[in-house]
Design an enzyme around this catalytic site. Structure first.
Site, PDB file in Angstrom:
ATOM      1  N   SER A 104       0.846  -1.201   0.000  1.00  0.00           N
ATOM      2  CA  SER A 104       0.000   0.000   0.000  1.00  0.00           C
ATOM      3  C   SER A 104       0.874   1.242   0.000  1.00  0.00           C
ATOM      4  O   SER A 104       2.081   1.171   0.200  1.00  0.00           O
ATOM      5  CB  SER A 104      -0.887   0.005   1.236  1.00  0.00           C
ATOM      6  OG  SER A 104      -0.091   0.264   2.377  1.00  0.00           O
ATOM      7  N   LYS A 105       0.225   2.362  -0.217  1.00  0.00           N
ATOM      8  CA  LYS A 105       0.945   3.621  -0.202  1.00  0.00           C
ATOM      9  C   LYS A 105       1.572   3.854   1.181  1.00  0.00           C
ATOM     10  O   LYS A 105       2.653   4.403   1.295  1.00  0.00           O
ATOM     11  CB  LYS A 105      -0.016   4.757  -0.566  1.00  0.00           C
ATOM     12  CG  LYS A 105       0.580   6.123  -0.339  1.00  0.00           C
ATOM     13  CD  LYS A 105       0.098   7.148  -1.311  1.00  0.00           C
ATOM     14  CE  LYS A 105       0.262   8.572  -0.777  1.00  0.00           C
ATOM     15  NZ  LYS A 105       1.502   8.813  -0.038  1.00  0.00           N
ATOM     16  N   ARG A 106       0.863   3.392   2.201  1.00  0.00           N
ATOM     17  CA  ARG A 106       1.387   3.539   3.573  1.00  0.00           C
ATOM     18  C   ARG A 106       2.732   2.839   3.742  1.00  0.00           C
ATOM     19  O   ARG A 106       3.600   3.316   4.448  1.00  0.00           O
ATOM     20  CB  ARG A 106       0.390   2.998   4.598  1.00  0.00           C
ATOM     21  CG  ARG A 106      -0.620   4.031   5.062  1.00  0.00           C
ATOM     22  CD  ARG A 106      -1.406   3.515   6.265  1.00  0.00           C
ATOM     23  NE  ARG A 106      -1.981   2.199   5.997  1.00  0.00           N
ATOM     24  CZ  ARG A 106      -3.101   2.007   5.282  1.00  0.00           C
ATOM     25  NH1 ARG A 106      -3.728   3.034   4.760  1.00  0.00           N
ATOM     26  NH2 ARG A 106      -3.574   0.790   5.087  1.00  0.00           N
ATOM     27  N   GLY A 158       5.006   2.440   1.480  1.00  0.00           N
ATOM     28  CA  GLY A 158       5.994   3.319   0.857  1.00  0.00           C
ATOM     29  C   GLY A 158       6.357   4.469   1.786  1.00  0.00           C
ATOM     30  O   GLY A 158       7.532   4.777   1.985  1.00  0.00           O
ATOM     31  N   ASP A 159       5.342   5.088   2.384  1.00  0.00           N
ATOM     32  CA  ASP A 159       5.594   6.211   3.301  1.00  0.00           C
ATOM     33  C   ASP A 159       6.399   5.737   4.503  1.00  0.00           C
ATOM     34  O   ASP A 159       7.332   6.393   4.957  1.00  0.00           O
ATOM     35  CB  ASP A 159       4.260   6.809   3.784  1.00  0.00           C
ATOM     36  CG  ASP A 159       3.502   7.469   2.633  1.00  0.00           C
ATOM     37  OD1 ASP A 159       4.137   7.727   1.581  1.00  0.00           O
ATOM     38  OD2 ASP A 159       2.286   7.718   2.780  1.00  0.00           O
TER      39      ASP A 159
END
Ligand code: GLU
Length: 528
Positions: free
Chosen positions: A284-286, A288-289
Site C-alpha cells: 500500500s501507499k502507507r 511506501g511512506d
C-alpha cells in the site's frame, strides 16, 4: 459488502490446471483499462507493462481505455497522469484515449448510448430487471438479514420489476422514480473461468449476487457492464489484469453467456498481487511512506487534499530500471539473467511463467537495478546533470572535465542526484576539512611529509599520465622510506576535504598540477 462477496467467491473457487495456448486465430488485442480515481499505483504500472509485453510479442494491439463511469470517484488530472507516467516508462499504446483509433471513443463516459443499447438487450432477453429499492430499504434489509444477498432466493421479497406488477412498474417509471438495472443471475449454473495463469477456476452461479449493471440516476453503467461491453466491442482477445479482479471474473463470464458472446470471450490472466516488502499483505501507499520509497511512477499532486506523493521519476530512477524491476515482480525468465532491455522482455515474456502467488516488493532491488542502469549511461549523457549544478553556482568548466569527472565517480552513484555530491570536489576546492578525518589522518609528522611531497610534485611536469604519476610518487616514497598511507591519506584530505573519492592519481590528473599544488598549499596553511 463488496469485500464479503469477493471473499465468498474466492473461498468457493477450485482450481485445476488449464494449459491454454495463445494459438487462437484471433488477432491479439489487449487493453489497459484504469479508472481515473487518483495516481496510478505501481501495481497498475506492472499490469500495463505485462499487457504491453504480451501485445508486442504477438504483434498485437495495446489499447488504453479509461473506465470513468463511477463519477463519485472521478479525480481530475488522473487521466493525464496515467498517460504521462506510461509514456515516461516507454509503455506505448496503439489505440485509445489520447491516441485515437477505430473503436473510439475510448473514454467510457463518452459511450453512454452504447451501454444503454446493451442494457436494453439484456432487459429484453429477461437477463436483467429493474430494481427500485432505495438505499435505505437495502440498508434495512442488510441490517435485518445477516449476509443478505440480492439473488434468486431473495429478489421476490424486494422491490423490483420481477416482484411488482407491470402496472406498478410503469407507474413508478412514469413518476420518474430512480432505479438500477440488476443482472438476473440464474442459480445452479457452473461457471468456469479459464485463467492462463491460474488454470480453470470453477464456481457455482448461486453464490453470485444480482449485481447492478446500470443506474438511472446518472444514466451510466457500472464497471461490470461497461467493461464487458467494451471488451467485446473493441475485440479484446486477452484480459490481463490484477488478481483483485479475479472475483469479478465469474460474473463477467456469465455476462458473456447472457449476451451470447461466448465465442469471442477474451482469455483471462490474473496477475499476482504485489506484497509488502516486510510481512504479508498487499503493498500500500502507507508501506511506501513508512519504509521510504515511492509507490507511484511519477510525482502525484492530489487535487483534493493538496497532498504530494513522491514518484520514481522525481526520485531519480531511470525508466529502464523501473521497467526491469517490475518485469520480474510476478514473472521470471527461468534463467539467472536479471538485466533485460524492453526488447528482450518483449521476446521472453510469457504468461506461463507468471506466478500465482504474490510478489514481494523488494525496494532494495529497484535501487540495485538503477545503479546498474546508471552505469550503462554514457558519461556524456549524464553530463547535463553536472553542467546544471555548475551553472547554478556560476562555475566555469569544460565538457571534457565534466565527462571525465563523471567517469571517475559513476560507479559509486545509484541515482543521477548522487553524481554532483560525488564529484563536486573536482570543481570546488575544499575550504574546510572534515574534522574527524583530520583527527584520524593528520599526524604530527604530516606537515613535514606533505611539504616534502609538494617539492616532489613540483618536479613532475604533468599529471596527465595517471600510471606514470603513481609510479613516480610511489618510488619516491619508497626511496625516502615513507609509509605510503601516511603520505597519501592526508594528501587526499587536502584535495577532497574529506576521506572519499576515487583513486588519488585519477584525482590529480583531473585537477591538474596547478590546482593540485594549490590545494595542497592551502591545506598546509589551514589545517593546524
Ligand atoms: N477499471 C478497472 C481498473 O481500474 C479495470 C479492471 C480490468 O482490467 O478489468 O483496474
Amino acid at each position: 459488502m463488496m469485500v464479503i462477496v469477493a471473499q465468498t467467491i474466492m473461498s468457493h473457487i477450485t482450481i485445476s490446471l488449464f494449459h491454454s495456448s495463445v494459438m487462437t486465430q484471433r488477432r491479439v488485442r489487449v487493453r489497459f483499462a484504469p479508472s481515473p480515481t487518483g495516481a496510478l499505483h505501481i501495481g497498475g504500472v506492472r499490469t500495463a507493462l505485462y499487457n504491453y509485453l504480451f501485445a508486442k510479442q504477438h504483434g498485437g494491439d495495446m489499447v488504453l481505455r479509461i473506465e470513468d463511469t463511477d463519477s463519485a470517484r472521478f479525480v481530475p488530472g488522473a487521466e493525464d497522469y496515467i498517460i504521462e507516467s506510461l509514456a515516461w516508462l516507454g509503455i506505448q499504446f496503439d489505440e485509445g484515449v489520447s491516441f485515437g483509433g477505430k473503436y473510439a471513443p475510448y473514454r467510457q463516459s463518452e459511450r453512454k448510448e452504447v451501454y444503454q443499447r446493451y442494457v436494453k438487450q439484456l432487459l429484453d432477453a429477461g437477463k436483467a430487471y429493474l430494481a427500485f429499492d432505495t438505499p435505505a430499504q437495502l440498508e434495512a434489509k442488510r441490517a435485518a438479514v445477516p449476509n443478505f444477498q440480492y439473488d434468486a432466493s431473495t429478489r421476490a421479497e424486494m422491490c423490483n420489476s420481477l416482484s411488482l406488477s407491470a402496472d406498478e412498474v410503469s407507474e413508478r417509471l412514469a413518476r420518474g422514480e430512480q432505479y438500477i438495472v440488476r443482472v438476473k443471475i440464474e442459480p445452479h449454473e457452473d461457471i468456469v473461468v479459464h485463467d492462463l495463469i491460474r488454470g480453470d477456476v470453477h464456481i457455482q452461479s448461486t453464490i453470485l449476487d444480482d449485481k447492478a449493471l446500470y443506474k438511472s440516476a446518472d444514466n451510466l453503467p457500472t464497471y461490470h457492464l461497461a467493461n464487458i461491453v467494451d471488451d467485446h466491442l473493441m475485440e479484446i482477445s486477452h484480459v490481463i489484469r490484477g488478481e483483485e479482479w479475479l472475483p469479478s471474473a465469474p460474473l463477467h463470464v456469465l455476462l458473456y453467456r447472457y449476451f451470447g458472446w461466448e465465442e469471442t470471450m477474451p482469455q483471462f490472466a490474473h496477475l499476482p498481487l504485489l506484497l509488502k516488502p516486510d510481512g504479508n499483505g498487499k503493498l500500500s501507499k502507507r508501506d511506501g511512506d513508512r519504509l521510504g520509497f515511492p509507490v507511484f511512477p511519477i510525482e502525484w499532486h492530489d487535487p483534493g487534499s493538496g497532498e504530494k506523493s513522491s514518484g520514481y521519476r522525481e526520485a531519480g530512477y531511470l525508466p529502464e530500471a523501473v521497467i526491469n524491476f517490475l518485469a520480474l515482480l510476478g514473472w521470471n525468465p527461468g534463467t539467472d539473467q536479471e538485466l533485460f532491455t524492453m526488447d528482450e522482455l518483449i521476446r521472453l515474456f510469457s504468461l506461463d511463467r507468471c506466478s500465482k502467488s504474490g510478489a514481494k516488493f523488494d525496494y532494495e532491488k529497484v535501487k540495485w537495478f538503477n545503479h546498474k542502469y546508471l552505469q550503462q549511461q554514457a558519461n556524456s549523457v549524464l553530463a547535463p546533470y553536472i553542467a546544471a549544478e555548475l551553472a547554478e553556482r556560476g562555475i566555469a568548466s569544460s565538457p571534457q572535465k565534466i565527462v571525465a569527472a563523471i567517469g571517475a565517480i559513476k560507479e559509486r552513484a545509484t541515482f543521477t542526484a548522487d553524481l554532483w555530491e560525488l564529484c563536486a570536489f573536482f570543481f570546488v576546492a575544499p575550504v574546510t576539512f572534515n574534522e574527524k578525518d583530520i583527527q584520524k589522518r593528520w599526524k604530527e609528522e604530516t606537515p613535514e611529509l606533505l611539504h616534502a611531497l609538494l617539492e616532489k610534485l613540483e618536479t613532475i611536469d604533468s599529471f596527465d599520465d595517471i600510471e606514470a604519476t603513481e609510479n613516480d610518487v610511489k618510488t619516491w616514497c619508497q626511496a625516502r622510506e615513507y609509509n605510503l598511507g601516511a603520505v597519501m591519506n592526508p594528501f587526499r584530505l587536502t584535495l577532497v576535504g574529506e576521506m572519499k573519492g576515487p583513486q588519488i592519481f585519477v584525482i590529480t590528473q583531473l585537477l591538474g598540477k596547478h590546482e593540485t599544488v594549490k590545494r595542497l598549499r592551502y591545506a598546509l596553511e589551514t589545517i593546524k
